[in-house]
Design a protein around this motif. Structure first.
Motif, mmCIF file in Angstrom:
data_model
loop_
_atom_site.group_PDB
_atom_site.id
_atom_site.type_symbol
_atom_site.label_atom_id
_atom_site.label_comp_id
_atom_site.label_asym_id
_atom_site.label_seq_id
_atom_site.Cartn_x
_atom_site.Cartn_y
_atom_site.Cartn_z
ATOM 1 N N GLY A 38 -102.077 69.190 -35.250
ATOM 2 C CA GLY A 38 -102.770 69.603 -36.468
ATOM 3 C C GLY A 38 -102.444 68.762 -37.688
ATOM 4 N N CYS A 39 -101.692 67.667 -37.504
ATOM 5 C CA CYS A 39 -101.308 66.823 -38.646
ATOM 6 C C CYS A 39 -102.489 66.045 -39.222
ATOM 7 N N GLY A 40 -103.571 65.942 -38.460
ATOM 8 C CA GLY A 40 -104.767 65.255 -38.948
ATOM 9 C C GLY A 40 -104.829 63.777 -38.639
ATOM 10 N N ASN A 41 -103.850 63.254 -37.915
ATOM 11 C CA ASN A 41 -103.857 61.837 -37.576
ATOM 12 C C ASN A 41 -104.681 61.573 -36.322
ATOM 13 N N GLU A 42 -105.316 60.402 -36.324
ATOM 14 C CA GLU A 42 -106.125 59.954 -35.195
ATOM 15 C C GLU A 42 -105.225 59.231 -34.202
ATOM 16 N N ILE A 43 -105.389 59.548 -32.925
ATOM 17 C CA ILE A 43 -104.592 58.936 -31.864
ATOM 18 C C ILE A 43 -105.527 58.116 -30.972
ATOM 19 N N ALA A 44 -105.213 56.848 -30.793
ATOM 20 C CA ALA A 44 -105.981 55.977 -29.898
ATOM 21 C C ALA A 44 -105.126 55.653 -28.688
ATOM 22 N N THR A 45 -105.700 55.827 -27.521
ATOM 23 C CA THR A 45 -105.001 55.504 -26.279
ATOM 24 C C THR A 45 -105.832 54.487 -25.510
ATOM 25 N N PRO A 46 -105.423 53.205 -25.523
ATOM 26 C CA PRO A 46 -106.145 52.192 -24.767
ATOM 27 C C PRO A 46 -106.034 52.477 -23.267
ATOM 28 N N LEU A 47 -107.135 52.312 -22.564
ATOM 29 C CA LEU A 47 -107.156 52.548 -21.118
ATOM 30 C C LEU A 47 -107.049 51.208 -20.403
ATOM 31 N N SER A 48 -105.976 51.037 -19.649
ATOM 32 C CA SER A 48 -105.757 49.785 -18.931
ATOM 33 C C SER A 48 -104.667 50.001 -17.886
ATOM 34 N N PRO A 49 -104.492 49.025 -16.993
ATOM 35 C CA PRO A 49 -103.449 49.175 -15.968
ATOM 36 C C PRO A 49 -102.036 49.308 -16.534
#
Length: 126
Positions: A38-49
């Motif tokens: 709920g902190c409001g930060n955006e999380i990006a998770t790159p998809l790769s091996p």
């Protein structure tokens, strides 16, 4: 409190993302969501091996390994399994440092092998 994500497969992630939605772009090989704490930060998770892997069972999605928001003040740590957030134990500074070092080594090894394979592929064609 159990937190559940809805997932949306998109070509391009919208500028304003909604809380509780995991946006997945296979074209750009990434999954993006708002931190479930709920902190409001955006999380990006790159998809790769060598980064995150996403599985889709036709109904729900899972990300592996865990997501550690070590660069954020909240330092949230969790898995997304079958669209449900499973909270993981907090990590110490030493554990975070060790995890970052392992990630760096895994990427160096992955890209090093990939370069060697392509280099040798020039000389050893099938």
């Amino acid at each position: 409190m159990m937190k559940k994500f809805e997932h949306k497969f998109v070509e391009i992630v919208p500028d304003n993302i909604e809380s509780g939605v995991l946006y997945i772009s296979t074209e750009y090989k990434t999954a993006i969501h708002m931190c479930p704490c709920g902190c409001g930060n955006e999380i990006a998770t790159p998809l790769s091996p060598h980064d995150w892997k996403l599985t889709f069972d036709g109904d729900s999605v899972s990300l592996y390994p865990s997501v550690g928001s070590w660069g954020l003040p909240c330092q949230s740590h969790y898995w997304i399994t079958n669209n449900i957030v499973e909270w993981a134990p907090e990590w110490t500074k030493k554990q975070i440092e060790h995890g970052r070092m392992e990630d760096k080594q895994n990427k160096e090894e992955y890209y090093g092998k990939k370069k060697r394979r392509s280099f040798f592929g020039l000389f050893f064609k099938k």
